[in-house]
Design a protein around this motif. Sequence first.
Motif, mmCIF file in Angstrom:
data_model
loop_
_atom_site.group_PDB
_atom_site.id
_atom_site.type_symbol
_atom_site.label_atom_id
_atom_site.label_comp_id
_atom_site.label_asym_id
_atom_site.label_seq_id
_atom_site.Cartn_x
_atom_site.Cartn_y
_atom_site.Cartn_z
ATOM 1 N N ASP A 285 0.782 -1.181 0.159
ATOM 2 C CA ASP A 285 -0.066 0.177 -0.188
ATOM 3 C C ASP A 285 0.757 1.334 -0.389
ATOM 4 O O ASP A 285 0.210 2.269 0.209
ATOM 5 C CB ASP A 285 -0.940 0.135 1.288
ATOM 6 C CG ASP A 285 -0.201 -0.114 2.459
ATOM 7 O OD1 ASP A 285 1.152 0.640 2.407
ATOM 8 O OD2 ASP A 285 -0.754 0.226 3.250
ATOM 9 N N GLU A 286 2.141 1.205 -0.137
ATOM 10 C CA GLU A 286 3.204 2.246 0.189
ATOM 11 C C GLU A 286 3.736 2.597 -0.440
ATOM 12 O O GLU A 286 3.735 3.541 -2.267
ATOM 13 C CB GLU A 286 3.657 1.988 1.234
ATOM 14 C CG GLU A 286 4.895 3.753 1.403
ATOM 15 C CD GLU A 286 4.242 4.678 1.747
ATOM 16 O OE1 GLU A 286 4.894 5.671 1.585
ATOM 17 O OE2 GLU A 286 3.327 4.946 2.350
ATOM 18 N N THR A 287 4.421 1.539 -2.160
ATOM 19 C CA THR A 287 4.781 2.089 -2.937
ATOM 20 C C THR A 287 4.555 0.778 -3.981
ATOM 21 O O THR A 287 4.764 1.365 -5.380
ATOM 22 C CB THR A 287 6.472 0.650 -2.229
ATOM 23 O OG1 THR A 287 5.912 -0.724 -3.038
ATOM 24 C CG2 THR A 287 6.908 1.227 -1.756
ATOM 25 N N GLY A 288 2.782 0.554 -4.033
ATOM 26 C CA GLY A 288 1.762 -0.252 -5.410
ATOM 27 C C GLY A 288 3.409 -0.970 -5.638
ATOM 28 O O GLY A 288 2.289 -1.845 -6.199
ATOM 29 N N GLU A 289 3.921 -1.611 -5.218
ATOM 30 C CA GLU A 289 4.705 -2.890 -5.787
ATOM 31 C C GLU A 289 3.616 -4.134 -5.394
ATOM 32 O O GLU A 289 2.993 -4.139 -4.273
ATOM 33 C CB GLU A 289 6.307 -3.494 -5.029
ATOM 34 C CG GLU A 289 6.529 -4.865 -5.950
ATOM 35 C CD GLU A 289 7.872 -5.292 -4.599
ATOM 36 O OE1 GLU A 289 8.400 -5.801 -4.938
ATOM 37 O OE2 GLU A 289 8.491 -4.301 -3.730
ATOM 38 N N VAL A 290 3.542 -4.826 -6.473
ATOM 39 C CA VAL A 290 2.989 -6.432 -6.577
ATOM 40 C C VAL A 290 3.140 -7.563 -6.689
ATOM 41 O O VAL A 290 4.479 -7.655 -8.348
ATOM 42 C CB VAL A 290 1.464 -5.741 -7.732
ATOM 43 C CG1 VAL A 290 0.782 -7.302 -7.811
ATOM 44 C CG2 VAL A 290 0.338 -5.169 -7.693
ATOM 45 N N ASN A 291 3.181 -8.547 -5.908
ATOM 46 C CA ASN A 291 3.851 -9.807 -6.373
ATOM 47 C C ASN A 291 2.996 -10.881 -6.442
ATOM 48 O O ASN A 291 1.109 -10.236 -5.883
ATOM 49 C CB ASN A 291 4.684 -10.220 -5.573
ATOM 50 C CG ASN A 291 5.732 -9.345 -4.818
ATOM 51 O OD1 ASN A 291 6.805 -8.955 -6.493
ATOM 52 N ND2 ASN A 291 6.417 -8.496 -4.227
ATOM 53 N N GLY A 292 2.375 -11.850 -6.950
ATOM 54 C CA GLY A 292 1.600 -12.607 -7.743
ATOM 55 C C GLY A 292 2.152 -14.139 -7.230
ATOM 56 O O GLY A 292 2.740 -14.385 -7.419
ATOM 57 N N PHE A 293 0.956 -14.758 -7.486
ATOM 58 C CA PHE A 293 1.992 -16.474 -7.766
ATOM 59 C C PHE A 293 0.340 -17.762 -8.396
ATOM 60 O O PHE A 293 -0.570 -16.892 -7.927
ATOM 61 C CB PHE A 293 2.299 -17.051 -6.212
ATOM 62 C CG PHE A 293 1.012 -17.290 -5.587
ATOM 63 C CD1 PHE A 293 0.253 -18.047 -5.454
ATOM 64 C CD2 PHE A 293 0.829 -16.528 -4.797
ATOM 65 C CE1 PHE A 293 -0.564 -18.740 -4.457
ATOM 66 C CE2 PHE A 293 -0.563 -16.753 -3.864
ATOM 67 C CZ PHE A 293 -0.554 -17.875 -3.790
ATOM 68 N N VAL A 294 0.842 -18.024 -8.802
ATOM 69 C CA VAL A 294 -0.128 -19.386 -9.619
ATOM 70 C C VAL A 294 0.602 -20.339 -9.485
ATOM 71 O O VAL A 294 1.678 -20.949 -10.259
ATOM 72 C CB VAL A 294 -0.496 -19.020 -10.873
ATOM 73 C CG1 VAL A 294 -1.596 -20.009 -11.992
ATOM 74 C CG2 VAL A 294 -1.297 -17.865 -11.086
ATOM 75 N N GLN A 295 -0.412 -21.949 -8.656
ATOM 76 C CA GLN A 295 0.820 -23.012 -8.366
ATOM 77 C C GLN A 295 -0.221 -23.836 -8.411
ATOM 78 O O GLN A 295 -1.373 -24.038 -7.919
ATOM 79 C CB GLN A 295 1.207 -22.609 -7.025
ATOM 80 C CG GLN A 295 1.794 -24.205 -7.260
ATOM 81 C CD GLN A 295 3.066 -23.600 -5.784
ATOM 82 O OE1 GLN A 295 3.279 -22.640 -5.298
ATOM 83 N NE2 GLN A 295 4.316 -24.607 -5.081
#
Length: 362
Positions: free
Chosen positions: A122-132
């Motif tokens: 919520d501060e940097t806007g960075e997004v990480n994700g996964f599909v497994q």
Amino acid sequence: MKTMELVFLLIFFPVTLSVKHSLKYFTTMSSGVKNFPDYVAVGLVDEVQWGYCDSISNTVEGKQDWSQKMFEDDPQHMELYTERCLSSQHKYKAHIDILKQQLNQTEGVHIFQRMHGCEWDDETGEVNGFVQFGYDGEDFIAFDLKTLTWIAPKPQAVITKHKWDRDTAHNEIRNYFITQECPEFVKRYLDLGKSSLLRTELPSVFLLQKTPSSPVSCHATGFHPYRAMMFWRKDGEELHEDVEHGEILLNHDGSFQMSVDLNLSSVTPEDWRRYECVFHLSGAKNDIVTKLDKKVIRTNWVSPSEFPAGPVIGGVVGLLLLLAVCITGVFIWRRRDNGFRPANSSDSSSSDPSSVKDAALD
């Protein structure tokens, strides 16, 4: 001089700690499990379950007041999830049938799972994700967001990897959902459920011990959010040996609990005062520190001389039978940081990876 510069920076440019929020979807397709839905899907935001669907109801259900109201106010959003629930169960049933056939499995309980979602700062806007994807509690294939290709941790999944790598259009769709749509869902759900999702609650902390020779468990329950850590320390220094950390678990009211055990077998009673349990909650000003003191330890242990042996033996046997039933019924594995939990296969056929063929999913 450097100290004064640091103080100046902290006063006039205060550090703001960012918070990472998550949205995760867990879907499970089972085969050979009686009296249980073949397909189950749950949605979690910041580890709190907000949505549910299975192959019996075939309808998405809001598990929180805010999510149920969201579905009532936005029928299209509910239709979106209901459609995904229906389509996914047919697709994953085909997947599990393919794997059972190609891995020569004809009997037993088998589980096919997908885990996907994102994490938004919520501060940097960075997004990480996964599909497994996992099969019978072990990693099967995972999506690499950096290369938009698939990773096959097991030889059986190599054919599937090559097949899915060639489907670049579908991989682009997955990437778009994780990096674009998923963070927007996170923001929307946090706004709708902010009164509960963004609240801060400190836990009750107890010291528990089964028997005088058992490890002492420092147990915290009722805290929120889930971003918390707990540890034992001696003379002010954190301990890493003789310590066992438990997972953060969800309570029925949406709060969380966790435990950390300390083995005191080599600690003299005189040294107990040097130990303390520390609970730290993200966003809280102060830690909760609990001194190791025999007087405050809670236990249900009673000296053998204080009660007859007959009822105890009967009670122990009953508890063991209940435990066996519970263990038999557990088949939905929780996600670890690096994948699925290994599980023993109940299939009568060989489960040795070297003795089975490659499996290609459609």
